[in-house]
Design a protein around this motif. Structure first.
Motif, PDB file in Angstrom:
ATOM      1  N   UNK A  44       4.558  -1.921   0.375  1.00 52.98           N
ATOM      2  CA  UNK A  44       5.005  -1.805   1.760  1.00 52.98           C
ATOM      3  C   UNK A  44       4.340  -0.602   2.426  1.00 52.98           C
ATOM      4  N   UNK A  45       4.193   0.495   1.675  1.00 49.75           N
ATOM      5  CA  UNK A  45       3.494   1.662   2.214  1.00 49.75           C
ATOM      6  C   UNK A  45       2.048   1.322   2.539  1.00 49.75           C
ATOM      7  N   UNK A  46       1.422   0.539   1.657  1.00 49.82           N
ATOM      8  CA  UNK A  46       0.040   0.130   1.890  1.00 49.82           C
ATOM      9  C   UNK A  46      -0.061  -0.717   3.147  1.00 49.82           C
ATOM     10  N   UNK A  47       0.855  -1.658   3.294  1.00 48.22           N
ATOM     11  CA  UNK A  47       0.819  -2.564   4.449  1.00 48.22           C
ATOM     12  C   UNK A  47       1.159  -1.839   5.744  1.00 48.22           C
ATOM     13  N   UNK A  48       1.936  -0.765   5.655  1.00 46.43           N
ATOM     14  CA  UNK A  48       2.312  -0.005   6.852  1.00 46.43           C
ATOM     15  C   UNK A  48       1.257   1.014   7.250  1.00 46.43           C
ATOM     16  N   UNK A  49       0.183   1.119   6.456  1.00 50.23           N
ATOM     17  CA  UNK A  49      -0.899   2.038   6.795  1.00 50.23           C
ATOM     18  C   UNK A  49      -0.554   3.509   6.616  1.00 50.23           C
ATOM     19  N   UNK A  50       0.293   3.812   5.633  1.00 52.24           N
ATOM     20  CA  UNK A  50       0.657   5.208   5.379  1.00 52.24           C
ATOM     21  C   UNK A  50      -0.584   6.012   4.959  1.00 52.24           C
ATOM     22  N   UNK A  51      -0.635   7.320   5.270  1.00 55.30           N
ATOM     23  CA  UNK A  51      -1.779   8.154   4.861  1.00 55.30           C
ATOM     24  C   UNK A  51      -1.973   8.130   3.347  1.00 55.30           C
ATOM     25  N   UNK A  52      -3.209   8.285   2.931  1.00 55.21           N
ATOM     26  CA  UNK A  52      -3.532   8.207   1.502  1.00 55.21           C
ATOM     27  C   UNK A  52      -2.768   9.232   0.676  1.00 55.21           C
ATOM     28  N   UNK A  53      -2.611  10.438   1.204  1.00 56.14           N
ATOM     29  CA  UNK A  53      -1.897  11.469   0.453  1.00 56.14           C
ATOM     30  C   UNK A  53      -0.460  11.038   0.194  1.00 56.14           C
ATOM     31  N   UNK A  54       0.173  10.418   1.192  1.00 52.00           N
ATOM     32  CA  UNK A  54       1.546   9.950   1.032  1.00 52.00           C
ATOM     33  C   UNK A  54       1.617   8.810   0.017  1.00 52.00           C
ATOM     34  N   UNK A  55       0.627   7.925   0.072  1.00 51.13           N
ATOM     35  CA  UNK A  55       0.599   6.796  -0.873  1.00 51.13           C
ATOM     36  C   UNK A  55       0.431   7.310  -2.303  1.00 51.13           C
ATOM     37  N   UNK A  56      -0.507   8.237  -2.497  1.00 49.86           N
ATOM     38  CA  UNK A  56      -0.741   8.781  -3.835  1.00 49.86           C
ATOM     39  C   UNK A  56       0.484   9.536  -4.350  1.00 49.86           C
ATOM     40  N   UNK A  57       1.177  10.257  -3.466  1.00 51.75           N
ATOM     41  CA  UNK A  57       2.380  10.967  -3.868  1.00 51.75           C
ATOM     42  C   UNK A  57       3.455   9.975  -4.302  1.00 51.75           C
ATOM     43  N   UNK A  58       3.556   8.856  -3.576  1.00 51.54           N
ATOM     44  CA  UNK A  58       4.553   7.840  -3.931  1.00 51.54           C
ATOM     45  C   UNK A  58       4.213   7.172  -5.257  1.00 51.54           C
ATOM     46  N   UNK A  59       2.933   6.926  -5.493  1.00 45.64           N
ATOM     47  CA  UNK A  59       2.508   6.334  -6.765  1.00 45.64           C
ATOM     48  C   UNK A  59       2.865   7.276  -7.909  1.00 45.64           C
ATOM     49  N   UNK A  60       2.537   8.557  -7.760  1.00 48.45           N
ATOM     50  CA  UNK A  60       2.856   9.536  -8.806  1.00 48.45           C
ATOM     51  C   UNK A  60       4.365   9.617  -9.042  1.00 48.45           C
TER      52      UNK A  60
END
Length: 207
Positions: free
Chosen positions: A69-85
């Motif tokens: 959902x974060x990917x589809x919402x276009x969240x910044x890469x840093x936020x996406x990587x933080x969520x993955x971690x």
């Protein structure tokens, strides 16, 4: 490509693909007519991501859904990587239990390596670990933290260069998640081998 070809390309059953479509993990295909849709390479990439997160990392559908959902919402890469971690390493559980933590030893590590002095789930997790070790009487000296942090800093530099390379956000998440999961296990196995090797050198003549 149609659903059957998408299934053949990815090894994901049509029933599973339809489930992912219903749950919103997979974007809808381009409608051709009422009963047919066309799917693209993006759908292939997304299915590969879902399969990797489920079968390799072992994440449940709910957590996979949150990440895509974060990917589809276009969240910044840093936020996406933080969520993955946070998700792959279970750091969200630490943050929920302990909240923001600061310890002198944790602050020292940041200074040793000149890492950004900002709050994060990873920093909270480190501080929680340090609190546990202190409560158990396990010494964590400045020398130990300096040596450990220097070693993992070098590992992280190699990992992050590979993680941030893919342009496709599905590939970005998959590379980061698999890297954190598999490389973390690799580091633990290498550490085990190093411990065993040092023990053999020290005690091999006593047998």
């Amino acid at each position: 490509m149609q659903l059957k070809e998408l299934s053949e390309r990815t090894g994901v059953s049509p029933a599973s693909i339809k489930f992912y479509l219903r749950e919103g993990l997979l974007p809808a295909g381009r409608s051709v007519h009422a009963t047919r849709a066309e799917y693209s390479e993006q759908h292939v990439s997304r299915l590969e991501l879902i399969q990797a997160l489920r079968n390799v990392v072992g994440l449940p559908i709910a957590k996979i859904s949150s990440l895509v959902r974060m990917a589809d919402d276009g969240e910044p890469r840093l936020e996406v990587l933080a969520a993955v971690q946070r998700t792959v390493l279970g750091l969200d559980e630490v943050s929920t239990e302990h909240g923001d933590l600061r310890t002198p030893a944790g602050d020292a590590v940041v200074r040793f390596r000149n890492w950004p002095d900002v709050p994060s789930d990873a920093r909270n997790a480190l501080n929680a670990q340090l609190v546990v070790m202190e409560s158990l009487g396990v010494p964590v000296t400045a020398e130990l933290l300096d040596a450990y942090s220097e070693a993992v800093d070098a590992i992280a530099a190699v990992n992050i260069s590979a993680t941030t390379e893919p342009e496709d956000v599905n590939r970005l998440i998959m590379t980061a998640a698999l890297g954190m999961h598999l490389h973390g296990q690799l580091v633990l196995k290498l550490l085990a081998l190093a411990h065993a090797s040092h023990a053999i050198r020290r005690y091999e003549n006593e047998a």
